[in-house]
Scaffold this motif. Structure first.
Motif, PDB file in Angstrom:
ATOM      1  N   GLU A  54     -30.443 -23.325 -20.531  1.00  0.00           N
ATOM      2  CA  GLU A  54     -29.275 -23.059 -20.853  1.00  0.00           C
ATOM      3  C   GLU A  54     -28.824 -21.783 -21.061  1.00  0.00           C
ATOM      4  N   HIS A  55     -29.333 -20.842 -20.685  1.00  0.00           N
ATOM      5  CA  HIS A  55     -29.514 -19.072 -20.838  1.00  0.00           C
ATOM      6  C   HIS A  55     -28.760 -18.766 -19.740  1.00  0.00           C
ATOM      7  N   HIS A  56     -29.436 -19.278 -18.444  1.00  0.00           N
ATOM      8  CA  HIS A  56     -28.802 -18.396 -17.791  1.00  0.00           C
ATOM      9  C   HIS A  56     -27.559 -18.708 -16.441  1.00  0.00           C
ATOM     10  N   VAL A  57     -26.537 -17.889 -15.824  1.00  0.00           N
ATOM     11  CA  VAL A  57     -25.710 -18.852 -15.029  1.00  0.00           C
ATOM     12  C   VAL A  57     -26.565 -18.357 -13.916  1.00  0.00           C
ATOM     13  N   VAL A  58     -27.344 -18.949 -12.646  1.00  0.00           N
ATOM     14  CA  VAL A  58     -27.323 -18.695 -11.620  1.00  0.00           C
ATOM     15  C   VAL A  58     -26.508 -19.342 -10.190  1.00  0.00           C
ATOM     16  N   MET A  59     -26.654 -17.811  -9.864  1.00  0.00           N
ATOM     17  CA  MET A  59     -25.242 -17.238  -8.114  1.00  0.00           C
ATOM     18  C   MET A  59     -26.427 -17.120  -7.285  1.00  0.00           C
ATOM     19  N   PHE A  60     -25.523 -17.950  -6.319  1.00  0.00           N
ATOM     20  CA  PHE A  60     -26.318 -18.197  -4.615  1.00  0.00           C
ATOM     21  C   PHE A  60     -25.410 -17.762  -4.213  1.00  0.00           C
ATOM     22  N   ASN A  61     -25.837 -16.598  -3.026  1.00  0.00           N
ATOM     23  CA  ASN A  61     -23.774 -15.830  -2.590  1.00  0.00           C
ATOM     24  C   ASN A  61     -24.779 -16.019  -0.763  1.00  0.00           C
ATOM     25  N   THR A  62     -23.965 -16.148  -0.092  1.00  0.00           N
ATOM     26  CA  THR A  62     -23.687 -15.901   1.164  1.00  0.00           C
ATOM     27  C   THR A  62     -22.499 -15.110   1.714  1.00  0.00           C
ATOM     28  N   PRO A  63     -22.669 -14.215   2.644  1.00  0.00           N
ATOM     29  CA  PRO A  63     -20.983 -13.321   2.610  1.00  0.00           C
ATOM     30  C   PRO A  63     -20.062 -13.866   2.121  1.00  0.00           C
ATOM     31  N   GLY A  64     -19.511 -13.137   2.083  1.00  0.00           N
ATOM     32  CA  GLY A  64     -18.211 -13.845   1.464  1.00  0.00           C
ATOM     33  C   GLY A  64     -17.505 -15.129   0.975  1.00  0.00           C
ATOM     34  N   ARG A  65     -18.736 -15.656   0.154  1.00  0.00           N
ATOM     35  CA  ARG A  65     -18.619 -16.646  -0.727  1.00  0.00           C
ATOM     36  C   ARG A  65     -19.889 -16.408  -1.533  1.00  0.00           C
ATOM     37  N   ALA A  66     -19.781 -17.037  -2.895  1.00  0.00           N
ATOM     38  CA  ALA A  66     -21.000 -17.317  -3.938  1.00  0.00           C
ATOM     39  C   ALA A  66     -20.374 -18.811  -4.843  1.00  0.00           C
ATOM     40  N   PHE A  67     -21.046 -19.557  -4.783  1.00  0.00           N
ATOM     41  CA  PHE A  67     -22.344 -20.412  -5.954  1.00  0.00           C
ATOM     42  C   PHE A  67     -22.556 -19.959  -7.044  1.00  0.00           C
ATOM     43  N   SER A  68     -21.610 -20.836  -8.069  1.00  0.00           N
ATOM     44  CA  SER A  68     -23.028 -20.956  -9.538  1.00  0.00           C
ATOM     45  C   SER A  68     -23.095 -22.184  -9.917  1.00  0.00           C
ATOM     46  N   VAL A  69     -23.586 -21.801 -10.910  1.00  0.00           N
ATOM     47  CA  VAL A  69     -24.500 -23.313 -12.100  1.00  0.00           C
ATOM     48  C   VAL A  69     -24.057 -22.611 -13.301  1.00  0.00           C
ATOM     49  N   HIS A  70     -22.854 -23.423 -14.060  1.00  0.00           N
ATOM     50  CA  HIS A  70     -22.773 -22.114 -15.161  1.00  0.00           C
ATOM     51  C   HIS A  70     -22.992 -22.950 -16.595  1.00  0.00           C
ATOM     52  N   PRO A  71     -24.535 -23.472 -17.746  1.00  0.00           N
ATOM     53  CA  PRO A  71     -24.540 -23.947 -17.903  1.00  0.00           C
ATOM     54  C   PRO A  71     -23.380 -24.217 -19.689  1.00  0.00           C
ATOM     55  N   ALA A  72     -22.922 -24.745 -20.136  1.00  0.00           N
ATOM     56  CA  ALA A  72     -21.628 -24.753 -21.357  1.00  0.00           C
ATOM     57  C   ALA A  72     -22.048 -26.267 -21.449  1.00  0.00           C
ATOM     58  N   SER A  73     -21.728 -25.832 -23.321  1.00  0.00           N
ATOM     59  CA  SER A  73     -21.876 -26.898 -24.186  1.00  0.00           C
ATOM     60  C   SER A  73     -22.231 -28.492 -23.614  1.00  0.00           C
ATOM     61  N   GLY A  74     -23.924 -28.215 -23.475  1.00  0.00           N
ATOM     62  CA  GLY A  74     -24.774 -29.425 -23.178  1.00  0.00           C
ATOM     63  C   GLY A  74     -24.965 -29.749 -21.421  1.00  0.00           C
ATOM     64  N   THR A  75     -23.559 -29.085 -21.230  1.00  0.00           N
ATOM     65  CA  THR A  75     -23.869 -29.746 -19.280  1.00  0.00           C
ATOM     66  C   THR A  75     -23.469 -28.531 -18.735  1.00  0.00           C
ATOM     67  N   ALA A  76     -23.211 -28.100 -17.603  1.00  0.00           N
ATOM     68  CA  ALA A  76     -22.937 -27.072 -16.720  1.00  0.00           C
ATOM     69  C   ALA A  76     -21.911 -27.564 -15.607  1.00  0.00           C
ATOM     70  N   VAL A  77     -21.192 -26.320 -15.525  1.00  0.00           N
ATOM     71  CA  VAL A  77     -19.650 -26.684 -14.484  1.00  0.00           C
ATOM     72  C   VAL A  77     -20.363 -25.288 -13.312  1.00  0.00           C
ATOM     73  N   ALA A  78     -20.250 -25.866 -11.659  1.00  0.00           N
ATOM     74  CA  ALA A  78     -20.633 -25.834 -10.968  1.00  0.00           C
ATOM     75  C   ALA A  78     -19.409 -24.739 -10.359  1.00  0.00           C
ATOM     76  N   ALA A  79     -19.147 -23.303  -9.712  1.00  0.00           N
ATOM     77  CA  ALA A  79     -18.620 -23.102  -9.056  1.00  0.00           C
ATOM     78  C   ALA A  79     -18.648 -22.288  -8.422  1.00  0.00           C
ATOM     79  N   PHE A  80     -17.803 -22.228  -7.286  1.00  0.00           N
ATOM     80  CA  PHE A  80     -17.346 -22.281  -5.616  1.00  0.00           C
ATOM     81  C   PHE A  80     -16.224 -21.052  -5.800  1.00  0.00           C
ATOM     82  N   MET A  81     -16.876 -19.826  -5.180  1.00  0.00           N
ATOM     83  CA  MET A  81     -15.805 -18.929  -4.975  1.00  0.00           C
ATOM     84  C   MET A  81     -15.820 -18.508  -3.241  1.00  0.00           C
TER      85      MET A  81
END
Ligand code: FAD
Length: 370
Positions: free
Chosen positions: A193-220
């Motif tokens: 619950e302490h780390h936001v993990v982000m994986f990138n390829t050029p022009g893309r980002a995926f992350s898992v962000h811990p929040a309130s006991g669970t997490a949010v997966a985000a895509f940019m």
């Protein structure tokens, strides 16, 4: 003051404004399009000047209780191996350790419950017509009966209906920044619950962000504006997301399946919004409806601070609305202006567009991490 105020949008700006106006003695009605609370929404920040506002509302302990415990943004490769990181403190604002990061839905809910029973809320409804008369605004709703108000405030976000009805069509004021963002609530608790993990390829980002006991997966992802894309068309959003990420997520592919399966996907363009004015007669705008640089512009902080400034100025001269609205705009634009600029650096760090900028970003992160 005895103003009758209608606020469109029970989000972060709308709920904060409702609290302060009710406290100043106004009769406040909120109209909210959603039928109730939604689960989506990445963690957002309560930073800088907004910390004093929530402290004065007495809700800082409630926010802390559900705040994320994130302290580091870690960049990883397709196998999840560490490539460098930034300490979250690097992004801290002027309120230092008092700042909190919290799931958007939690923040909106706590702000709304602070506003309490003095505020009437019309759920699952929306304004359909606004007519300014000499002494008020006549408002028609999709469901509720028409009513007259002294002031109408658009706190209904980036795609504000109030702004469209009273000011200008959306395409006249929004500038698309050739990026999209999507997020989905993760279906199980996250171990770290302490780390936001982000994986990138050029022009893309995926992350898992811990929040309130669970997490949010985000895509940019970077992509030119898709002509005619409706911000409510979830099927089209899923198609765009699948085009951008299918086969490119390595060990994180299952999160794309989750986004494809959910009926609560948040998806929007990353846009800059700068309308030339925020008020016309007895109608005004606050929060993302007034100014916005999605993701990169401290939207939640500005929403809270702007709502407080608007309430404060209305309380100073309730009998002279034009003067109050003018002072609100002049004061709050000072805060907003610099926040609408920093987009390129933020975008380069989070979504490097080329392999070379990605390598450079990781090198900076490795140095910073040490
Ligand atoms: C469901 C949702 C999820 C979000 N998720 C993210 C995210 O994952 N990442 C991110 O960076 N930002 C997200 N945002 C935006 C972010 O929260 C805002 O930048 C910031 O909080 C500004 O607050 P605001 O109150 O101005 O706008 P918002 O927080 O967008 O609130 C606007 C409110 O107005 C309501 N509304 C909209 N149209 C109407 C209408 N016609 N009539 C009545 N009510 C209306 C909305 O339902 C919402 O409650 C999200 C917003 C929403 C609504």
């Amino acid at each position: 003051m005895s103003l009758r105020v209608l606020i469109s949008g029970a989000g972060i700006a709308g709920s904060t404004l409702a609290y302060w106006l009710a406290r100043h003695g106004c009769t406040v009605t909120l109209v909210e399009l959603a039928a109730g609370r939604r689960s989506s929404g990445s963690p957002v920040d309560v930073k800088g000047p907004s910390v004093d506002v929530v402290e004065r509302m007495g809700i800082l302990p409630d926010l802390r209780a559900v705040a994320t415990r994130v302290n580091r943004l870690v960049f990883v490769d397709a196998e999840g191996r560490d490539r460098g990181s930034f300490r979250m403190k690097t992004f801290q604002g002027s309120a230092g350790d008092r700042e909190v990061e919290i799931a958007r839905a939690d923040l909106a809910a706590i702000l709304l419950s602070a506003a309490g029973e003095n505020v009437r809320t019309l759920w699952a409804d929306t304004i359909t017509e606004l007519t300014q008369t000499g002494d008020g605004v006549r408002v028609c709703f999709r469901h509720a009966e028409p009513e007259r108000f002294d002031l109408v405030v658009g706190a209904d976000g980036l795609h504000s209906t109030v702004r469209r009805l009273a000011f200008a069509p959306e395409e006249d004021v929004i500038r698309h920044l050739d990026m999209y963002v999507a997020s989905v609530l993760v279906d199980r608790p996250i171990r770290d619950e302490h780390h936001v993990v982000m994986f990138n390829t050029p022009g893309r980002a995926f992350s898992v962000h811990p929040a309130s006991g669970t997490a949010v997966a985000a895509f940019m992802f970077r992509r030119r504006a898709v002509a005619g894309l409706d911000h409510r068309d979830t099927a089209a959003h899923k198609r765009l997301l699948a085009e951008a990420f299918t086969g490119r997520l390595g060990r994180f592919e299952r999160y794309l399946d989750l986004a494809m399966a959910t009926d609560d996907l948040y998806f929007d363009s990353i846009s800059r919004l700068q309308p030339p004015r925020w008020s016309t007669g007895r109608v005004t705008l606050v929060g993302d409806a007034a100014s916005c640089l999605s993701l990169f512009g401290d939207g939640s902080t500005l929403a809270i601070a702007g709502a407080h400034t608007l309430a404060e100025e209305l309380a100073r001269t309730p009998d002279d609305l034009p003067a109050a609205l003018d002072r609100y705009e002049r004061r709050h634009r000072v805060l907003v202006k610099p926040r609408l600029r920093g987009y390129r650096i933020g975008a380069m760090l989070l979504v490097p567009g080329t392999r070379a900028t990605l390598v450079l970003r990781d090198a900076i992160a490795r140095l910073s991490g040490r």
